[in-house]
Design a protein around this motif. Structure first.
Motif, PDB file in Angstrom:
ATOM      1  N   MET A   1       0.830  -1.209   0.000  1.00  0.00           N
ATOM      2  CA  MET A   1       0.000   0.000   0.000  1.00  0.00           C
ATOM      3  C   MET A   1       0.863   1.258   0.000  1.00  0.00           C
ATOM      4  N   PHE A   2       1.987   1.216   0.742  1.00  0.00           N
ATOM      5  CA  PHE A   2       2.922   2.335   0.688  1.00  0.00           C
ATOM      6  C   PHE A   2       3.480   2.486  -0.723  1.00  0.00           C
ATOM      7  N   GLY A   3       3.768   1.355  -1.370  1.00  0.00           N
ATOM      8  CA  GLY A   3       4.258   1.390  -2.745  1.00  0.00           C
ATOM      9  C   GLY A   3       3.264   2.035  -3.668  1.00  0.00           C
ATOM     10  N   ARG A   4       2.014   1.766  -3.436  1.00  0.00           N
ATOM     11  CA  ARG A   4       0.960   2.365  -4.250  1.00  0.00           C
ATOM     12  C   ARG A   4       0.924   3.878  -4.064  1.00  0.00           C
ATOM     13  N   ASP A   5       0.990   4.342  -2.807  1.00  0.00           N
ATOM     14  CA  ASP A   5       0.975   5.789  -2.539  1.00  0.00           C
ATOM     15  C   ASP A   5       2.258   6.463  -3.003  1.00  0.00           C
ATOM     16  N   ILE A   6       3.394   5.786  -2.804  1.00  0.00           N
ATOM     17  CA  ILE A   6       4.667   6.353  -3.245  1.00  0.00           C
ATOM     18  C   ILE A   6       4.670   6.531  -4.759  1.00  0.00           C
ATOM     19  N   GLY A   7       4.104   5.548  -5.481  1.00  0.00           N
ATOM     20  CA  GLY A   7       4.008   5.672  -6.933  1.00  0.00           C
ATOM     21  C   GLY A   7       3.217   6.899  -7.340  1.00  0.00           C
ATOM     22  N   TYR A   8       2.090   7.128  -6.655  1.00  0.00           N
ATOM     23  CA  TYR A   8       1.266   8.313  -6.939  1.00  0.00           C
ATOM     24  C   TYR A   8       2.015   9.608  -6.626  1.00  0.00           C
ATOM     25  N   ILE A   9       2.707   9.625  -5.483  1.00  0.00           N
ATOM     26  CA  ILE A   9       3.417  10.833  -5.058  1.00  0.00           C
ATOM     27  C   ILE A   9       4.563  11.142  -6.020  1.00  0.00           C
TER      28      ILE A   9
ATOM     29  N   ILE B   1       3.051  12.552  -9.339  1.00  0.00           N
ATOM     30  CA  ILE B   1       2.556  13.931  -9.344  1.00  0.00           C
ATOM     31  C   ILE B   1       3.713  14.926  -9.231  1.00  0.00           C
ATOM     32  N   ARG B   2       4.816  14.509  -8.603  1.00  0.00           N
ATOM     33  CA  ARG B   2       6.005  15.361  -8.599  1.00  0.00           C
ATOM     34  C   ARG B   2       6.622  15.426  -9.998  1.00  0.00           C
ATOM     35  N   ILE B   3       6.623  14.304 -10.699  1.00  0.00           N
ATOM     36  CA  ILE B   3       7.126  14.295 -12.083  1.00  0.00           C
ATOM     37  C   ILE B   3       6.273  15.201 -12.954  1.00  0.00           C
ATOM     38  N   LEU B   4       4.949  15.089 -12.812  1.00  0.00           N
ATOM     39  CA  LEU B   4       4.044  15.884 -13.638  1.00  0.00           C
ATOM     40  C   LEU B   4       4.164  17.380 -13.335  1.00  0.00           C
ATOM     41  N   SER B   5       4.552  17.704 -12.102  1.00  0.00           N
ATOM     42  CA  SER B   5       4.714  19.121 -11.739  1.00  0.00           C
ATOM     43  C   SER B   5       6.140  19.611 -11.940  1.00  0.00           C
TER      44      SER B   5
ATOM     45  N   TYR C   1      10.273  11.961 -24.286  1.00  0.00           N
ATOM     46  CA  TYR C   1      10.050  10.529 -24.041  1.00  0.00           C
ATOM     47  C   TYR C   1      10.492  10.117 -22.635  1.00  0.00           C
ATOM     48  N   LYS C   2      11.521  10.790 -22.068  1.00  0.00           N
ATOM     49  CA  LYS C   2      11.958  10.471 -20.710  1.00  0.00           C
ATOM     50  C   LYS C   2      10.854  10.780 -19.699  1.00  0.00           C
ATOM     51  N   PHE C   3      10.171  11.885 -19.932  1.00  0.00           N
ATOM     52  CA  PHE C   3       9.057  12.238 -19.054  1.00  0.00           C
ATOM     53  C   PHE C   3       7.994  11.149 -19.098  1.00  0.00           C
ATOM     54  N   TRP C   4       7.616  10.712 -20.307  1.00  0.00           N
ATOM     55  CA  TRP C   4       6.570   9.693 -20.439  1.00  0.00           C
ATOM     56  C   TRP C   4       7.010   8.367 -19.827  1.00  0.00           C
ATOM     57  N   LEU C   5       8.271   8.016 -19.965  1.00  0.00           N
ATOM     58  CA  LEU C   5       8.777   6.773 -19.394  1.00  0.00           C
ATOM     59  C   LEU C   5       8.673   6.797 -17.874  1.00  0.00           C
ATOM     60  N   LYS C   6       9.083   7.898 -17.263  1.00  0.00           N
ATOM     61  CA  LYS C   6       9.016   8.013 -15.799  1.00  0.00           C
ATOM     62  C   LYS C   6       7.564   8.059 -15.320  1.00  0.00           C
ATOM     63  N   ALA C   7       6.697   8.771 -16.033  1.00  0.00           N
ATOM     64  CA  ALA C   7       5.286   8.870 -15.633  1.00  0.00           C
ATOM     65  C   ALA C   7       4.594   7.523 -15.742  1.00  0.00           C
TER      66      ALA C   7
ATOM     67  N   SER D   1       5.911   5.079 -12.889  1.00  0.00           N
ATOM     68  CA  SER D   1       5.333   5.343 -11.570  1.00  0.00           C
ATOM     69  C   SER D   1       3.861   4.928 -11.527  1.00  0.00           C
ATOM     70  N   THR D   2       3.153   5.050 -12.652  1.00  0.00           N
ATOM     71  CA  THR D   2       1.767   4.587 -12.718  1.00  0.00           C
ATOM     72  C   THR D   2       1.705   3.076 -12.570  1.00  0.00           C
ATOM     73  N   PHE D   3       2.594   2.368 -13.251  1.00  0.00           N
ATOM     74  CA  PHE D   3       2.646   0.903 -13.153  1.00  0.00           C
ATOM     75  C   PHE D   3       2.961   0.473 -11.722  1.00  0.00           C
ATOM     76  N   LEU D   4       3.918   1.151 -11.077  1.00  0.00           N
ATOM     77  CA  LEU D   4       4.264   0.850  -9.686  1.00  0.00           C
ATOM     78  C   LEU D   4       3.052   1.025  -8.788  1.00  0.00           C
ATOM     79  N   SER D   5       2.335   2.112  -8.955  1.00  0.00           N
ATOM     80  CA  SER D   5       1.217   2.425  -8.078  1.00  0.00           C
ATOM     81  C   SER D   5       0.100   1.389  -8.187  1.00  0.00           C
ATOM     82  N   TRP D   6      -0.374   1.146  -9.404  1.00  0.00           N
ATOM     83  CA  TRP D   6      -1.512   0.239  -9.566  1.00  0.00           C
ATOM     84  C   TRP D   6      -1.146  -1.214  -9.301  1.00  0.00           C
ATOM     85  N   SER D   7       0.026  -1.635  -9.711  1.00  0.00           N
ATOM     86  CA  SER D   7       0.432  -3.023  -9.476  1.00  0.00           C
ATOM     87  C   SER D   7       0.618  -3.281  -7.985  1.00  0.00           C
ATOM     88  N   SER D   8       1.157  -2.306  -7.261  1.00  0.00           N
ATOM     89  CA  SER D   8       1.300  -2.448  -5.811  1.00  0.00           C
ATOM     90  C   SER D   8      -0.057  -2.576  -5.148  1.00  0.00           C
TER      91      SER D   8
END
Length: 364
Positions: A71-79, A82-86, A246-252, A255-262
């Motif tokens: 669950m922490f992995g899921r929240d960390i992925g989201y956090i 959103i830092r990457i997107l900002s 493309y680096k931005f999209w790869l990181k975004a 982190s999405t995969f980490l969040s939902w899979s966790s």
């Protein structure tokens, strides 16, 4: 005499802020619905042997800790996302606050509504411009839905539709219903991604024009103003998103995969704490199907439905005698929602009033 053009929508008063619709008391409804559903299932399928066979061990502690870690992995992925997107304009503390507020809003509203209607306000009030806030929220929704759009057919291809939907403890009618609900949710998500992709990457002004034309229809006129605002958000977002490499999209995407899979691995860990799982990957796949089905549920956060469908849909994967499977699954369903859902109600109830007071009541 009325000189208004025939097809022009009637004047609308500017809507109140979406935040005005959020009440802390709304958090009680999903709790009552969810606990009511679990209580009914415990009463209906209660088997004392399920509980008498559970003994404390370090094996149990390890897997319970792993459930919390996921669950922490899921929240960390989201956090992280959103830092990457900002572009790291949001600090770790601000990113945590936005995610918790967003999760709280999603938890007390129907799954189809979610927290995106107020998420732009949450991000903007942390010091991000309105245009970039719109881009962040739009792109967050896009990435979340893209995960489902890609993973659902991929899992069907790997697991097979019969394994994914034919549940031995359920009747054929329920199995067909699960498939129908899942496909409905999937195509709603697919439609959303296609429309949003068209607006973000092809012609945002064209999409806004189309939205306004559609919402001129008589039965949709009450949402005309909101549709116009959505179109404006898409235009703002498009200007921001087209600058990403493309680096931005790869990181975004990572982190999405980490969040939902966790998120999905939480149930695997919880079951392993008390029982054994006959097929770990199939359990993971079925949870993704549950989240897709929750999209079309009218209850806040899918409460009630999520607990019921988890116990019915995943019970055959718990390695206990068939007579004990429903009782064991009901126990896990309660723990699963206790880890993945109810904490956000509590955290949000603490953060939300303080955030409102800080961001609105202390401002001139």
């Amino acid at each position: 005499m009325n000189n208004r053009p025939e097809n022009t929508p009637e004047p609308q008063h500017p809507p109140k802020s979406p935040l005005s619709k959020i009440r802390l008391s709304n958090a009680f409804y999903p709790i009552l619905i969810g606990l009511g559903a679990v209580g009914y299932m415990l009463w209906k399928d209660f088997d004392i042997q399920v509980f008498s066979g559970i003994t404390f061990s370090w094996h149990m502690v390890f897997w319970l800790v792993m459930a919390v870690v996921f669950m922490f992995g899921r929240d960390i992925g989201y956090i992280i996302r959103i830092r990457i997107l900002s572009n790291n304009q949001l600090s770790w503390r601000q990113a945590f606050r936005v995610i918790m507020l967003w999760e709280f809003t999603s938890a007390i509203t129907p799954s189809a509504v979610g927290g995106t209607s107020v998420a732009i306000i949450y991000v903007h009030k942390e010091g991000i411009s309105v245009g970039r806030s719109s881009a962040i929220v739009m792109l967050t929704s896009f990435l979340d839905e893209l995960y489902f759009i890609v993973m659902f057919p991929l899992l069907i291809l790997i697991v097979g539709p019969s394994e994914l939907f034919d549940v031995s403890t359920s009747s054929g009618v329920l199995t067909r219903s699960l498939m129908g609900i899942a496909l409905t949710g999937y195509f709603l998500k697919l439609g959303f991604v296609l429309v949003l992709s068209y607006g973000l990457f092809v012609t945002p002004r064209g999409l806004k024009w189309l939205l306004l034309e559609v919402f001129k229809l008589k039965f949709l006129r009450r949402w005309y103003h909101a549709a116009g605002q959505t179109g404006t958000d898409i235009i703002r977002s498009s200007h921001e998103i087209r600058r990403y490499n493309y680096k931005f999209w790869l990181k975004a995407c990572s982190s999405t995969f980490l969040s939902w899979s966790s998120r999905y691995l939480v149930a695997n860990a919880l079951i392993m704490a008390f029982f054994a799982v006959s097929d770990q990957f199939l359990l993971f796949a079925r949870q993704l199907v549950i989240w897709i089905m929750m999209l079309v549920m009218p209850t806040p956060g899918g409460s009630g439905f999520a607990e019921y469908v988890f116990s019915s849909y995943c019970s055959d994967l718990i390695s206990v005698s068939p007579a004990m499977q429903l009782g064991a699954a009901t126990l896990i369903a309660l723990l699963w929602r206790g880890v993945t859902y109810y904490p956000y109600l509590a955290i949000g109830a603490i953060i939300f009033p303080r955030w409102i007071k800080k961001k609105f009541m202390h401002k001139q």
